[in-house]
Write an enzyme that holds these catalytic residues in place. Structure first.
Site, PDB file in Angstrom:
ATOM      1  N   ARG A  22      47.143  26.420  39.156  1.00  0.00           N
ATOM      2  CA  ARG A  22      45.734  26.326  39.326  1.00  0.00           C
ATOM      3  C   ARG A  22      45.176  25.540  37.849  1.00  0.00           C
ATOM      4  N   HIS A  79      52.672  33.786  48.246  1.00  0.00           N
ATOM      5  CA  HIS A  79      51.639  33.178  46.244  1.00  0.00           C
ATOM      6  C   HIS A  79      51.904  31.624  47.129  1.00  0.00           C
ATOM      7  N   ALA A  90      28.849  39.082  45.663  1.00  0.00           N
ATOM      8  CA  ALA A  90      29.325  40.346  45.524  1.00  0.00           C
ATOM      9  C   ALA A  90      31.124  39.584  46.122  1.00  0.00           C
ATOM     10  N   ALA A  91      31.897  40.653  46.444  1.00  0.00           N
ATOM     11  CA  ALA A  91      33.355  40.538  47.030  1.00  0.00           C
ATOM     12  C   ALA A  91      34.161  40.920  46.666  1.00  0.00           C
ATOM     13  N   TYR A 145      42.958  38.364  50.903  1.00  0.00           N
ATOM     14  CA  TYR A 145      41.610  37.056  50.254  1.00  0.00           C
ATOM     15  C   TYR A 145      41.454  36.418  50.871  1.00  0.00           C
ATOM     16  N   LYS A 169      43.222  39.767  36.429  1.00  0.00           N
ATOM     17  CA  LYS A 169      43.718  38.802  36.470  1.00  0.00           C
ATOM     18  C   LYS A 169      44.685  37.441  35.746  1.00  0.00           C
ATOM     19  N   ASP A 175      58.322  38.300  42.222  1.00  0.00           N
ATOM     20  CA  ASP A 175      57.308  36.735  43.022  1.00  0.00           C
ATOM     21  C   ASP A 175      56.083  37.646  43.336  1.00  0.00           C
ATOM     22  N   LYS A 192      37.494  35.497  52.518  1.00  0.00           N
ATOM     23  CA  LYS A 192      35.987  34.482  52.022  1.00  0.00           C
ATOM     24  C   LYS A 192      36.267  33.163  52.729  1.00  0.00           C
ATOM     25  N   TYR A 236      52.701  46.894  39.512  1.00  0.00           N
ATOM     26  CA  TYR A 236      53.942  46.910  38.016  1.00  0.00           C
ATOM     27  C   TYR A 236      55.481  47.117  38.208  1.00  0.00           C
ATOM     28  N   ASN A 267      38.503  30.537  37.513  1.00  0.00           N
ATOM     29  CA  ASN A 267      37.836  30.768  36.674  1.00  0.00           C
ATOM     30  C   ASN A 267      38.107  31.554  35.287  1.00  0.00           C
ATOM     31  N   THR A 306      35.630  30.123  47.522  1.00  0.00           N
ATOM     32  CA  THR A 306      36.354  30.037  46.500  1.00  0.00           C
ATOM     33  C   THR A 306      37.678  28.538  47.413  1.00  0.00           C
ATOM     34  N   ASP A 307      37.637  27.897  46.366  1.00  0.00           N
ATOM     35  CA  ASP A 307      39.210  26.853  46.597  1.00  0.00           C
ATOM     36  C   ASP A 307      40.472  27.331  47.380  1.00  0.00           C
ATOM     37  N   GLU A 308      40.420  28.822  47.557  1.00  0.00           N
ATOM     38  CA  GLU A 308      41.482  29.485  47.811  1.00  0.00           C
ATOM     39  C   GLU A 308      41.951  29.227  49.477  1.00  0.00           C
TER      40      GLU A 308
HETATM   41  P1  NAD Z   1      34.028  40.899  40.250  1.00  0.00           P
HETATM   42  O1  NAD Z   1      35.833  41.638  41.742  1.00  0.00           O
HETATM   43  O2  NAD Z   1      35.099  40.734  39.191  1.00  0.00           O
HETATM   44  O3  NAD Z   1      33.517  41.228  40.314  1.00  0.00           O
HETATM   45  C1  NAD Z   1      32.882  41.137  41.644  1.00  0.00           C
HETATM   46  C2  NAD Z   1      31.518  41.748  41.626  1.00  0.00           C
HETATM   47  O4  NAD Z   1      30.690  42.016  43.355  1.00  0.00           O
HETATM   48  C3  NAD Z   1      31.463  43.694  41.188  1.00  0.00           C
HETATM   49  O5  NAD Z   1      30.077  43.337  40.037  1.00  0.00           O
HETATM   50  C4  NAD Z   1      31.512  44.747  42.205  1.00  0.00           C
HETATM   51  O6  NAD Z   1      31.018  45.638  41.840  1.00  0.00           O
HETATM   52  C5  NAD Z   1      30.339  43.635  43.106  1.00  0.00           C
HETATM   53  N1  NAD Z   1      30.813  44.760  44.408  1.00  0.00           N
HETATM   54  C6  NAD Z   1      31.957  44.766  45.209  1.00  0.00           C
HETATM   55  N2  NAD Z   1      31.355  44.962  46.295  1.00  0.00           N
HETATM   56  C7  NAD Z   1      30.358  44.882  46.903  1.00  0.00           C
HETATM   57  C8  NAD Z   1      29.825  45.720  47.678  1.00  0.00           C
HETATM   58  N3  NAD Z   1      30.023  45.654  48.850  1.00  0.00           N
HETATM   59  N4  NAD Z   1      28.327  45.330  47.528  1.00  0.00           N
HETATM   60  C9  NAD Z   1      27.550  45.213  46.385  1.00  0.00           C
HETATM   61  N5  NAD Z   1      28.156  44.809  44.855  1.00  0.00           N
HETATM   62  C10 NAD Z   1      29.759  43.977  45.847  1.00  0.00           C
HETATM   63  O7  NAD Z   1      34.091  39.124  40.907  1.00  0.00           O
HETATM   64  P2  NAD Z   1      34.373  37.487  40.723  1.00  0.00           P
HETATM   65  O8  NAD Z   1      35.876  37.242  40.403  1.00  0.00           O
HETATM   66  O9  NAD Z   1      33.242  37.870  39.387  1.00  0.00           O
HETATM   67  O10 NAD Z   1      33.862  36.460  41.844  1.00  0.00           O
HETATM   68  C11 NAD Z   1      32.192  36.570  42.077  1.00  0.00           C
HETATM   69  C12 NAD Z   1      32.624  35.165  43.310  1.00  0.00           C
HETATM   70  O11 NAD Z   1      32.616  34.431  43.065  1.00  0.00           O
HETATM   71  C13 NAD Z   1      33.412  36.276  44.324  1.00  0.00           C
HETATM   72  O12 NAD Z   1      32.102  36.061  45.559  1.00  0.00           O
HETATM   73  C14 NAD Z   1      34.757  35.116  44.607  1.00  0.00           C
HETATM   74  O13 NAD Z   1      35.287  35.275  45.953  1.00  0.00           O
HETATM   75  C15 NAD Z   1      33.773  34.436  44.295  1.00  0.00           C
HETATM   76  N6  NAD Z   1      34.223  33.390  42.963  1.00  0.00           N
HETATM   77  C16 NAD Z   1      35.639  33.839  41.987  1.00  0.00           C
HETATM   78  C17 NAD Z   1      36.625  33.542  41.324  1.00  0.00           C
HETATM   79  C18 NAD Z   1      37.374  33.472  39.647  1.00  0.00           C
HETATM   80  O14 NAD Z   1      38.113  32.644  39.450  1.00  0.00           O
HETATM   81  N7  NAD Z   1      37.048  35.048  39.524  1.00  0.00           N
HETATM   82  C19 NAD Z   1      36.843  31.529  41.898  1.00  0.00           C
HETATM   83  C20 NAD Z   1      36.417  30.754  42.627  1.00  0.00           C
HETATM   84  C21 NAD Z   1      35.407  32.157  43.797  1.00  0.00           C
HETATM   85  P1  TYD Z   2      45.037  35.195  39.331  1.00  0.00           P
HETATM   86  O1  TYD Z   2      44.146  35.630  38.290  1.00  0.00           O
HETATM   87  O2  TYD Z   2      45.428  36.756  40.461  1.00  0.00           O
HETATM   88  O3  TYD Z   2      44.714  34.181  40.361  1.00  0.00           O
HETATM   89  P2  TYD Z   2      44.223  34.134  42.080  1.00  0.00           P
HETATM   90  O4  TYD Z   2      45.567  34.472  42.355  1.00  0.00           O
HETATM   91  O5  TYD Z   2      43.386  33.996  42.940  1.00  0.00           O
HETATM   92  O6  TYD Z   2      44.771  32.549  41.651  1.00  0.00           O
HETATM   93  O7  TYD Z   2      46.369  34.474  38.857  1.00  0.00           O
HETATM   94  C1  TYD Z   2      46.419  33.402  38.277  1.00  0.00           C
HETATM   95  C2  TYD Z   2      47.780  32.807  38.833  1.00  0.00           C
HETATM   96  O8  TYD Z   2      48.417  33.992  38.124  1.00  0.00           O
HETATM   97  C3  TYD Z   2      48.431  33.094  39.768  1.00  0.00           C
HETATM   98  O9  TYD Z   2      49.517  31.770  40.529  1.00  0.00           O
HETATM   99  C4  TYD Z   2      49.805  34.346  40.467  1.00  0.00           C
HETATM  100  C5  TYD Z   2      49.380  34.387  38.605  1.00  0.00           C
HETATM  101  N1  TYD Z   2      49.895  35.566  37.861  1.00  0.00           N
HETATM  102  C6  TYD Z   2      51.170  36.160  37.209  1.00  0.00           C
HETATM  103  O10 TYD Z   2      51.883  35.668  37.192  1.00  0.00           O
HETATM  104  N2  TYD Z   2      51.258  36.953  36.251  1.00  0.00           N
HETATM  105  C7  TYD Z   2      50.166  38.286  36.841  1.00  0.00           C
HETATM  106  O11 TYD Z   2      50.693  39.078  36.480  1.00  0.00           O
HETATM  107  C8  TYD Z   2      49.110  37.895  37.797  1.00  0.00           C
HETATM  108  C9  TYD Z   2      47.841  38.817  37.641  1.00  0.00           C
HETATM  109  C10 TYD Z   2      49.081  36.196  38.032  1.00  0.00           C
END
Ligand code: NAD
Ligand code: TYD
Length: 356
Positions: free
Chosen positions: A222, A293, A80-81, A158, A197, A289, A162, A350, A188, A132-134
């Site tokens: 990425r 970033h 959850a995040a 963000y 995303k 941008d 984390k 946007y 992911n 996350t790697d961020e």
């Molecule tokens: P997401 O935004 O798709 O989902 C987050 C989920 O958490 C949602 O279902 C939301 O309802 C729930 N949530 C938010 N606030 C909450 C709260 N206060 N209590 C209970 N539930 C809550 O996120 P995701 O992309 O599935 O990421 C999941 C985890 O993985 C996160 O911790 C994120 O930091 C980490 N992560 C994501 C990525 C990626 O590429 N998406 C990569 C590395 C790590």
């Molecule tokens: P994003 O999916 O938001 O993941 P993160 O910022 O956590 O890496 O974005 C991936 C890359 O794509 C990031 O460099 C930002 C870029 N991006 C765009 O160029 N246009 C867009 O509309 C979005 C959402 C992201």
């Protein structure tokens, strides 16, 4: 049973589905159902009695403690995040509340529950924190990829939230002995990815005939990992990871954003040609941008391979093809998400970005 937070989001719902593909062990799925949580992702588990969904907020320590006492989990897997960098720029407060305070509240509830367990159950208990790697910040073109000992240098609200959560998890292991595991994963992609995303936004905008907005020069890099591979890595870390350790997870797939978008356009040109001909590439537009970033992320995933034998199963080519096919065959899922709140976000993020 295991207790999963955020299991209605992108990675969490993939994890829960993947869990039941490999196990019959019960899951309590605890999620606040923010804009990013979607019960449609879990539709195929509706009749599965081992899956119990509970709506709740990780900031609510009392509710968590009551659920732990009732269900006696052997592990907590914490997804959850608030997860979107652009949203954290426009409104950082929610990121601190959920990612920092929420993780703190979950750790406190876990510590209280874990302290009361019998010795064998205490030893076997795991708190797996998904990060996350961020948190490591940004890399130059020649820098080696992030490894588990790279210093933290988060750059966005963000990633800072984390990083704070990661530090709390680390402290709960060192101070209280809570058997924690932390995973730091790269970007992911795959089914059920919310179309704010990059990858799902580009697929859904392309099919809708809308602009494909590239931030800045599109040369940000990425390291893309198919979500099913991330789920397998988490299962493996939960099974055999050493308490107190962190594991970096990545796809060995560094790609510049513009190349990713070109690949998506080329696949769509082949499998879902534009009405009236021409390439989806013509919809690409440069926009202003993102502030602060990060230029490049890359993961050194050798530790998890060496210690736990995990490696990604998908290449970028196989994973991205599957992902495009998934979005083509789940247009209703996309339509349901693109409601009022989604449109408001698109306008906010946007509308005021001038062309770069
Ligand atoms: P997401 O935004 O798709 O989902 C987050 C989920 O958490 C949602 O279902 C939301 O309802 C729930 N949530 C938010 N606030 C909450 C709260 N206060 N209590 C209970 N539930 C809550 O996120 P995701 O992309 O599935 O990421 C999941 C985890 O993985 C996160 O911790 C994120 O930091 C980490 N992560 C994501 C990525 C990626 O590429 N998406 C990569 C590395 C790590
Ligand atoms: P994003 O999916 O938001 O993941 P993160 O910022 O956590 O890496 O974005 C991936 C890359 O794509 C990031 O460099 C930002 C870029 N991006 C765009 O160029 N246009 C867009 O509309 C979005 C959402 C992201």
């Amino acid at each position: 049973m295991i207790f999963v937070t955020g299991g209605a989001g992108f990675i969490g719902s993939n994890f829960v589905l993947d869990w039941f593909a490999h196990s019959a062990e019960e899951v309590v799925n605890f999620d606040k159902l923010t804009y990013a949580g979607n019960l449609n992702n879990l539709e195929s588990l509706r009749t599965r009695k081992e899956h119990l969904f509970v709506k709740g907020d990780i900031c609510d320590r009392e509710q968590l403690q009551a659920l732990f006492a009732l269900h006696q989990p052997r592990a907590i897997v914490h997804f959850a995040a608030e997860s979107h960098v652009d949203r954290s720029i426009l409104g950082p407060g929610e990121f601190v509340t959920t990612n920092v305070n929420g993780t703190f509240s979950l750790l406190e509830a876990a510590r209280a529950y874990w302290s009361g367990l019998a010795p064998a159950a205490r030893d076997a208990f795991r708190f797996l924190h998904v990060s996350t790697d961020e948190v490591y910040g940004t890399l130059g073109p020649q820098d080696p990829p992030f490894c588990e000992t790279t210093a933290y240098a988060p750059n966005s609200p963000y990633s800072a939230s984390k990083a704070a959560a990661d530090h709390l998890v680390r402290a709960y292991h060192h101070t209280y002995g809570l058997p924690t595991l932390t995973t730091n994963c790269s970007n992911n992609y795959g089914p059920f990815h919310f179309p704010e995303k990059l990858i799902p936004l580009m697929i859904t905008n392309a099919l809708a005939g809308a602009p494909l907005p590239i931030y800045g020069d599109g040369q940000q890099v990425r390291d893309w990992l198919y979500v099913g591979d991330h789920c397998a890595a988490i299962r493996r870390v939960l099974e055999a990871g050493r308490p107190g350790q962190t594991y970096n997870i990545g796809g060995w797939n560094e790609k510049a954003n513009l190349d990713v978008v070109h690949t998506l356009c080329d696949i769509l040109d082949r499998v879902a040609p534009k009405d009236g001909g021409g390439s989806y590439r013509t919809q690409i537009t440069r926009v202003q941008d993102r502030p602060g970033h990060d230029r490049r992320y890359a993961i050194d995933a050798r530790k998890i391979e060496r210690e736990l034998g995990w490696r990604p199963g998908e290449t970028f080519e196989t994973g991205i093809e599957k992902t495009v096919q998934w979005y083509l065959s789940h247009r209703e899922w996309v339509r349901d998400i693109q409601s009022g709140d989604y449109l408001k976000w698109i306008e906010q993020n946007y509308f005021n970005r001038n062309a770069a």
